[in-house]
Design a protein around this motif. Structure first.
Motif, mmCIF file in Angstrom:
data_model
loop_
_atom_site.group_PDB
_atom_site.id
_atom_site.type_symbol
_atom_site.label_atom_id
_atom_site.label_comp_id
_atom_site.label_asym_id
_atom_site.label_seq_id
_atom_site.Cartn_x
_atom_site.Cartn_y
_atom_site.Cartn_z
ATOM 1 N N ALA A 11 34.810 34.540 58.726
ATOM 2 C CA ALA A 11 35.051 35.656 58.255
ATOM 3 C C ALA A 11 34.078 36.092 57.082
ATOM 4 O O ALA A 11 33.465 37.223 57.298
ATOM 5 C CB ALA A 11 36.297 35.942 57.332
ATOM 6 N N LEU A 12 33.506 35.198 56.257
ATOM 7 C CA LEU A 12 32.427 35.530 55.537
ATOM 8 C C LEU A 12 31.021 35.725 55.878
ATOM 9 O O LEU A 12 30.359 36.771 55.796
ATOM 10 C CB LEU A 12 32.290 34.447 54.262
ATOM 11 C CG LEU A 12 33.482 34.228 53.149
ATOM 12 C CD1 LEU A 12 32.942 32.845 52.468
ATOM 13 C CD2 LEU A 12 33.639 35.331 52.498
ATOM 14 N N LYS A 14 30.727 37.054 59.112
ATOM 15 C CA LYS A 14 30.947 38.208 59.596
ATOM 16 C C LYS A 14 30.738 39.407 58.575
ATOM 17 O O LYS A 14 30.027 40.481 59.090
ATOM 18 C CB LYS A 14 32.291 38.284 60.229
ATOM 19 C CG LYS A 14 32.715 39.625 60.907
ATOM 20 C CD LYS A 14 34.159 39.764 61.378
ATOM 21 C CE LYS A 14 34.345 40.904 62.317
ATOM 22 N NZ LYS A 14 35.621 40.853 62.918
ATOM 23 N N GLU A 15 31.236 39.397 57.368
ATOM 24 C CA GLU A 15 31.250 40.453 56.391
ATOM 25 C C GLU A 15 30.129 40.513 55.968
ATOM 26 O O GLU A 15 29.205 41.658 55.427
ATOM 27 C CB GLU A 15 32.143 40.084 55.368
ATOM 28 C CG GLU A 15 32.279 41.477 54.393
ATOM 29 C CD GLU A 15 32.742 42.620 54.972
ATOM 30 O OE1 GLU A 15 32.148 43.672 54.984
ATOM 31 O OE2 GLU A 15 33.725 42.455 56.026
ATOM 32 N N PHE A 16 29.153 39.309 55.708
ATOM 33 C CA PHE A 16 27.802 39.193 55.062
ATOM 34 C C PHE A 16 26.761 38.727 56.053
ATOM 35 O O PHE A 16 25.863 37.911 55.765
ATOM 36 C CB PHE A 16 27.931 38.271 53.827
ATOM 37 C CG PHE A 16 28.952 38.377 52.673
ATOM 38 C CD1 PHE A 16 28.873 39.744 51.943
ATOM 39 C CD2 PHE A 16 29.892 37.804 52.611
ATOM 40 C CE1 PHE A 16 29.683 39.952 51.155
ATOM 41 C CE2 PHE A 16 30.928 37.744 51.607
ATOM 42 C CZ PHE A 16 30.908 39.083 50.774
ATOM 43 N N TYR A 54 30.561 45.650 48.789
ATOM 44 C CA TYR A 54 31.630 44.725 49.520
ATOM 45 C C TYR A 54 32.955 44.811 49.101
ATOM 46 O O TYR A 54 33.963 44.229 49.580
ATOM 47 C CB TYR A 54 31.155 43.340 49.890
ATOM 48 C CG TYR A 54 29.759 43.200 50.708
ATOM 49 C CD1 TYR A 54 29.930 43.518 51.981
ATOM 50 C CD2 TYR A 54 28.515 42.727 50.076
ATOM 51 C CE1 TYR A 54 28.827 43.493 52.643
ATOM 52 C CE2 TYR A 54 27.616 42.856 50.639
ATOM 53 C CZ TYR A 54 27.468 43.007 51.910
ATOM 54 O OH TYR A 54 26.403 43.153 52.738
ATOM 55 N N MET A 57 36.699 44.479 50.448
ATOM 56 C CA MET A 57 36.497 44.227 52.107
ATOM 57 C C MET A 57 36.747 43.073 52.674
ATOM 58 O O MET A 57 37.180 42.385 53.813
ATOM 59 C CB MET A 57 34.962 44.556 52.410
ATOM 60 C CG MET A 57 34.517 45.931 52.565
ATOM 61 S SD MET A 57 32.782 46.290 52.971
ATOM 62 C CE MET A 57 32.574 48.007 52.998
ATOM 63 N N LEU A 58 36.979 41.847 51.409
ATOM 64 C CA LEU A 58 37.484 40.718 51.911
ATOM 65 C C LEU A 58 39.112 40.464 52.153
ATOM 66 O O LEU A 58 39.621 39.866 51.224
ATOM 67 C CB LEU A 58 36.693 39.668 50.708
ATOM 68 C CG LEU A 58 35.423 39.493 50.600
ATOM 69 C CD1 LEU A 58 34.999 38.728 49.724
ATOM 70 C CD2 LEU A 58 34.823 39.089 52.075
ATOM 71 N N THR A 59 39.601 41.178 52.916
ATOM 72 C CA THR A 59 40.892 41.358 53.027
ATOM 73 C C THR A 59 41.501 40.354 54.055
ATOM 74 O O THR A 59 40.967 39.692 54.597
ATOM 75 C CB THR A 59 41.091 42.773 53.658
ATOM 76 O OG1 THR A 59 40.704 42.718 54.920
ATOM 77 C CG2 THR A 59 40.474 43.824 52.662
ATOM 78 N N LEU A 62 40.706 40.980 57.463
ATOM 79 C CA LEU A 62 39.385 40.622 57.986
ATOM 80 C C LEU A 62 39.664 39.368 58.553
ATOM 81 O O LEU A 62 39.144 38.974 59.484
ATOM 82 C CB LEU A 62 38.377 40.508 56.917
ATOM 83 C CG LEU A 62 37.040 39.873 57.102
ATOM 84 C CD1 LEU A 62 36.523 40.598 58.213
ATOM 85 C CD2 LEU A 62 36.268 39.903 55.879
ATOM 86 N N THR A 66 38.989 37.939 62.504
ATOM 87 C CA THR A 66 38.268 37.062 62.595
ATOM 88 C C THR A 66 38.677 35.771 63.280
ATOM 89 O O THR A 66 38.186 35.339 64.292
ATOM 90 C CB THR A 66 37.624 36.288 61.370
ATOM 91 O OG1 THR A 66 37.111 37.499 60.459
ATOM 92 C CG2 THR A 66 36.438 35.213 61.515
#
Length: 381
Positions: A11-12, A14-16, A54, A57-59, A62, A66
């Motif tokens: 997930a991290l 994917k976001e970053f 961000y 966004m780290l929900t 998410l 993922t």
């Protein structure tokens, strides 16, 4: 419920996806990716800072999406391995800028892909000459006979990359193709069949640090090249123009403290200009010869197996043919051997034979895998 470390790391990633250092900083601060998502959303935002793009966004959503994506991609044979996993490639882990994790598609375990063999990168231009193709294949053949069998790493591109991958599979070596895009697609599309062969071959894999959905654009190739260079014990540059991507990969490898080698080329050949430059500036050692290449790369001392000469193979193919047909096949074969990259028209002029007869001989030699012809009709052994 305790969060899954792989799902959280993915997930991290994917976001970053384009800023892996942010993901790595979060993991380093809290000790794991799961620890990030164990905290309430406000605390996750606080870790990013008050002005982070961000923020929010780290929900948990998410993380849930993922996990679902991981499940779907696993059905296609794709897996994700976070930096914290013991089977993450050590060569990448020791670099100052490692990826937060790697996606890979393979029929083998990560231990078999990354842990058993030394990795040798073979890179170079897409605009490959017959000279480059011949020597790329011969170098891989020589490496396949070394006491310590390497895994061949490259980028699945046209030219040197795909030649190195296919030669590796042909000579029984595993190969890793590092992609400039998400794991669910293949770039270039023309290499879809080759990619499937790599993904199914023992010890071989398709690899990327980009999240699914990432397309190949200019800057994704640079990080792809970093992965190739960092993953490998040594890098061999086959051919490159003075500003080519292969030359960039070789310089990145030198920056990581890896060994770099280059195939010397003609001084007036633009495709060898990059190789000659890094040899001249002592960034790379020249490939000294096929009998020494394995030892140069630290794969042990050995003598290459003696194989039938090219003309001996040609004569064996000619058995059972009429005398005149044998003579013409041998004439064409000798001319191709003498003049690498010669065209059918040039063969006709050199040998004084009609086009129909020369093209027939070329087709026969090519069908028996004795010579190859490229898109421009250039013939090479």
């Amino acid at each position: 419920m305790e969060n899954n470390e792989t799902e959280c790391a993915c997930a991290l990633g994917k976001e970053f996806g384009y800023e892996p250092r942010t993901a790595l900083a979060l993991v380093e601060t809290l000790g794991s990716a799961a620890a990030v998502f164990d905290r309430p959303l406000k605390e996750r935002d606080a870790l990013l800072g008050p002005w982070s793009k961000y923020s929010g966004m780290l929900t948990d959503a998410l993380l849930e999406s993922t996990a679902a994506e991981l499940g779907e991609l696993e059905k296609q044979g794709c897996r994700y391995i976070p930096l914290s996993d013991p089977s993450f490639p050590e060569a990448l882990r020791e670099c100052e800028d490692p990826p937060a994790g790697l996606w890979y598609k393979s029929a083998s375990s990560p231990e078999e892909i990354f842990g058993k063999r030394p990795a040798i990168a073979i890179v170079g231009t897409r605009d490959m000459s017959p000279y480059g193709k011949e020597w790329c294949t011969r170098i891989v053949c020589a490496l396949s006979q070394a006491p310590v069998k390497p895994v061949i790493v490259s980028g699945l591109a046209f030219g040197v990359d795909i030649t190195a991958h296919m030669a590796a599979l042909g000579y029984g070596l595993p190969t890793i193709a590092v992609l400039p895009n998400g794991i669910e697609t293949v770039y270039p599309k023309a290499h879809g069949v080759a990619a499937a062969k790599i993904a199914s071959a023992p010890g071989s894999a398709l690899v990327t640090d980009y999240p699914p959905g990432t397309g190949p654009v200019a800057f994704t190739f640079l990080r792809r090249n970093r992965i190739i260079a960092a993953l490998s014990r040594a890098t061999i540059l086959i051919e490159s123009r003075k500003h080519g991507g292969g030359l960039i990969t070789a310089r990145l490898a030198a920056g990581y403290g890896r060994e770099v080698f280059a195939l010397p080329g003609r001084l007036d050949d633009l495709r060898s200009e990059g190789c000659n430059i890094i040899i001249r500036e002592k960034t790379a050692e020249p490939i000294a010869g096929l009998s020494e290449v394995g030892e140069q790369l630290g794969l042990g001392k050995y003598n290459l197996r003696k194989t039938a000469s090219f003309m001996e193979k040609v004569r064996s193919v000619c058995e059972g043919l009429g005398e005149e047909r044998r003579r013409k096949l041998c004439l064409v074969a000798e001319a191709v051997k003498k003049s690498r990259g010669i065209t059918v028209d040039e063969l006709c002029e050199t040998l004084g034979l009609p086009y129909s007869e020369v093209s027939g001989c070329v087709l026969t030699l090519e069908s028996d895998s004795l010579i190859t012809t490229d898109l421009l009709g250039r013939c090479s052994v």
